[in-house]
Design a protein around this motif. Structure first.
Motif, PDB file in Angstrom:
ATOM      1  N   SER A 349     -17.126  -8.722   5.034  1.00  0.00           N
ATOM      2  CA  SER A 349     -18.079  -9.408   5.910  1.00  0.00           C
ATOM      3  C   SER A 349     -17.386  -9.746   7.220  1.00  0.00           C
ATOM      4  O   SER A 349     -16.146  -9.761   7.299  1.00  0.00           O
ATOM      5  CB  SER A 349     -18.584 -10.695   5.250  1.00  0.00           C
ATOM      6  N   ARG A 350     -18.203 -10.031   8.223  1.00  0.00           N
ATOM      7  CA  ARG A 350     -17.659 -10.413   9.533  1.00  0.00           C
ATOM      8  C   ARG A 350     -16.844 -11.701   9.429  1.00  0.00           C
ATOM      9  O   ARG A 350     -15.789 -11.830  10.048  1.00  0.00           O
ATOM     10  CB  ARG A 350     -18.840 -10.582  10.495  1.00  0.00           C
ATOM     11  N   GLU A 351     -17.336 -12.629   8.622  1.00  0.00           N
ATOM     12  CA  GLU A 351     -16.659 -13.914   8.480  1.00  0.00           C
ATOM     13  C   GLU A 351     -15.270 -13.707   7.875  1.00  0.00           C
ATOM     14  O   GLU A 351     -14.271 -14.226   8.365  1.00  0.00           O
ATOM     15  CB  GLU A 351     -17.472 -14.861   7.576  1.00  0.00           C
ATOM     16  N   GLU A 352     -15.230 -12.930   6.793  1.00  0.00           N
ATOM     17  CA  GLU A 352     -13.954 -12.656   6.135  1.00  0.00           C
ATOM     18  C   GLU A 352     -12.998 -11.950   7.108  1.00  0.00           C
ATOM     19  O   GLU A 352     -11.804 -12.247   7.145  1.00  0.00           O
ATOM     20  CB  GLU A 352     -14.206 -11.763   4.902  1.00  0.00           C
ATOM     21  N   LEU A 354     -12.910 -12.076  10.464  1.00  0.00           N
ATOM     22  CA  LEU A 354     -12.384 -12.970  11.502  1.00  0.00           C
ATOM     23  C   LEU A 354     -11.365 -13.943  10.913  1.00  0.00           C
ATOM     24  O   LEU A 354     -10.353 -14.261  11.559  1.00  0.00           O
ATOM     25  CB  LEU A 354     -13.528 -13.717  12.189  1.00  0.00           C
ATOM     26  N   GLU A 355     -11.629 -14.384   9.694  1.00  0.00           N
ATOM     27  CA  GLU A 355     -10.687 -15.266   9.011  1.00  0.00           C
ATOM     28  C   GLU A 355      -9.338 -14.561   8.817  1.00  0.00           C
ATOM     29  O   GLU A 355      -8.280 -15.115   9.107  1.00  0.00           O
ATOM     30  CB  GLU A 355     -11.273 -15.593   7.640  1.00  0.00           C
ATOM     31  N   LYS A 356      -9.404 -13.320   8.300  1.00  0.00           N
ATOM     32  CA  LYS A 356      -8.172 -12.556   8.081  1.00  0.00           C
ATOM     33  C   LYS A 356      -7.424 -12.331   9.391  1.00  0.00           C
ATOM     34  O   LYS A 356      -6.204 -12.514   9.454  1.00  0.00           O
ATOM     35  CB  LYS A 356      -8.514 -11.180   7.471  1.00  0.00           C
ATOM     36  N   THR A 358      -7.533 -13.998  12.187  1.00  0.00           N
ATOM     37  CA  THR A 358      -6.992 -15.249  12.717  1.00  0.00           C
ATOM     38  C   THR A 358      -5.744 -15.667  11.935  1.00  0.00           C
ATOM     39  O   THR A 358      -4.739 -16.094  12.514  1.00  0.00           O
ATOM     40  CB  THR A 358      -8.062 -16.365  12.642  1.00  0.00           C
TER      41      THR A 358
END
Lengths: 371, 371
Positions: A349-352, A354-356, A358
């Motif tokens: 997912s996009r959230e995962e 961006l988290e990775k 960052t």
């Protein structure tokens, strides 16, 4: 086949790396014998901006290509006249390497690009504030570009041939890479979304797919078609785009080559931009560019205050992360802002994603052995 | 880091190709200046079976490794004594390069491998028909291996040190690749299944994952653990296995290096055997070997009756197929049975995979410009 490449930087290196899947012979022209391609190709020391150097280098090649657009375009034209295949052709390189011609090309072909004035010197300015000044030639990685906001800023205008361009109220920076082969087949990569580091004026994260509406996608598809029809050259082209806050897409600029905004395609797409470029250069059937999930890229650039023999921090930690791929460029020395490598990441997912990205950014530092 | 590789064939080439993602310096020792690695590394012409050549080559390297096991193992031991890191170590190479030692190693470590007799010459035979004769040293790609079925066949037995081995009633040929780093971390690739071409005695299709029961998987996991505990060396090891018709797994033989049965990992796994080997050689954290779907590999071997400058038929057609990846080895000349390249394929099911591989096999021919 003997493939000659003008420029021996990381784009050439990753191109050769990918193309080692095939049986060709790679020759590289670069002034620096320590360049990223030197050890993995037939290296020729020389200046790709020098007419004679390029001509001598190119004359016995089956095809000559570029990994940087700041090359001597006249010599490319001369090679074409001698019957050497040049991809992209000299005409397209000329258009793109001069910002004034590039902007005129968009205008003529009704490709939406911000309103502009072409000037030969600063006194010709007849364009209202604020605006972006882009030097006609020589701009690269944010160099040769400045924003003029106030009457006071006008003092720092460069007194050289330039494009003055309307400032877009940017919602997103997007990029689309198009491959066109000599047979006329073309193939577009899924649109990517960039997040820039305002301090270094360098690409920072690059994410695929971009979070854009169907309408925005349609605008980009139309731009890609207009570009493909107008450019009249085989090649791999990266079109950098602005999405403004009213949902309209504008072309910022185009590169006639492999591009930083396509690096995540190495693991994120069925085939990478490097594979596609190979097929373009050899006029082969183009590759499938499908994406399977979410992918992103983080540039590894030299930290401020560090110069000299590079010393990476945190790479071992990154190696332990799943679906994470380090790509270094074989550069011995770092300096502030120098592109030394990148890291690609896959996610569900996009959230995962961006988290990775960052998290990885917080882990890795590009320093030097001594300050 | 200066990495020295004994052997300059396709395994070395694909290793260097993958490792171009990092910043190391590759040096290759091979007798053939036209070998697959010559143009992409610091090439040294020499014989990896010659003690002095290997010693001279290895002494200034940070680590010395192999892409072929038929190398001078004494010189590896001498390098170790000089403080050069050797991966895999000389002890493991010695065990594996001599079939008699290899079989004894399995026996001592209770690793299931077919019953055998070690002989110094044919007259020592005290083993019932039918059996496989494997020469103690020098076997490769099916060479140095023959089946002795009848009393009449006994006449053709090689009169050299050999292993005589019980013939397994084979249901499937399987392979498992294990990476072990110096820190003791180990990681196993998903088991692959091979389909051999009986005529050329060469690997033909290689499929991942293997269609095996949980029980068979457990047997293989146990073998991998036994092997890892016993070998006492970092390295990437490919264990070739037989599954017999009673559901029992036997070790056929082990290679202390990158292996043909791991090629589909280039696109089929989160990380390839080449990436894993890099991490083993540099004692880095090992890579994730997860598979996402079904993958398979088809060897491209020189057709019968064709020798000389290679001419591939059908590759352009293959390029049009999705999820299909061509890998050629940079070899100019073909001859019957020579491994020239391979094609990897991804699919969503085993059926689709076998269909694709069979279709591709019908499309591609490895011929020569002139017969």
């Amino acid at each position: 086949m003997k493939i000659g490449i003008l420029g021996g930087g990381q784009l050439g290196r990753m191109f050769i790396q990918e193309a080692l899947k095939y049986d060709d012979e790679f020759h590289v022209l670069d002034p620096n014998p320590e360049c990223s391609c030197a050890g993995i190709s037939h290296f020729v020391k020389g200046d790709f901006n020098n007419y004679d150097d390029v001509l001598a280098f190119g004359k016995d090649k089956d095809v000559v290509t570029i990994e940087i657009e700041h090359v001597n375009a006249e010599s490319l034209e001369a090679l074409e006249k001698q019957g050497v295949k040049v991809v992209p052709n000299s005409g397209s390189v000329k258009i793109i390497q001069q910002k004034i011609l590039q902007k005129s090309f968009y205008l003529e072909n009704e490709i939406p690009s911000p309103e502009f004035q072409a000037i030969q010197n600063a006194s010709e300015r007849n364009f209202s504030l604020p605006f972006v000044q882009k030097m006609n030639t020589g701009g690269y990685d944010g160099k040769g570009v400045q924003i003029i906001k106030t009457e006071e800023d006008l003092q720092k205008m460069w007194d050289v041939p330039s494009v003055l361009e309307h400032l877009v109220d940017i919602d997103k920076e997007l990029s689309v890479i198009i491959g066109i082969n000599e047979s006329g087949e073309s193939q577009t990569f899924p649109v990517t979304e960039m997040v820039a580091d305002p301090k270094l004026n360098l690409l920072d994260f690059n994410i695929c797919p971009a979070a854009i509406s169907g309408d925005v996608e349609d605008q980009i598809t139309k731009i890609a078609e207009q570009f493909t029809n107008a450019i009249a050259s085989p090649g791999l082209f990266a079109i950098e785009l602005f999405l403004d806050k009213n949902g309209k897409v504008w072309v910022n600029e185009t590169a006639p080559r492999l591009h930083n905004s396509g690096h995540q395609s190495q693991e994120g797409n069925a085939n990478s931009q490097f594979e596609q470029f190979y097929r373009v250069v050899k006029n082969l059937p183009l590759a499938d560019t499908t994406i399977f999930g979410f992918s992103g890229m983080l540039n590894l650039v030299g930290e401020e205050n560090f110069s000299g023999k590079v010393k990476y921090e945190g790479l071992n930690e990154v190696m332990k992360l799943p679906q994470t791929y380090i790509h270094l460029y074989g550069k011995t020395d770092t300096k502030p802002g120098r592109k030394m490598g990148h890291i690609n990441v896959l996610a569900n997912s996009r959230e995962e994603l961006l988290e990775k990205l960052t998290h990885i950014k917080s882990l890795v530092k590009v320093k030097a052995e001594t300050i």
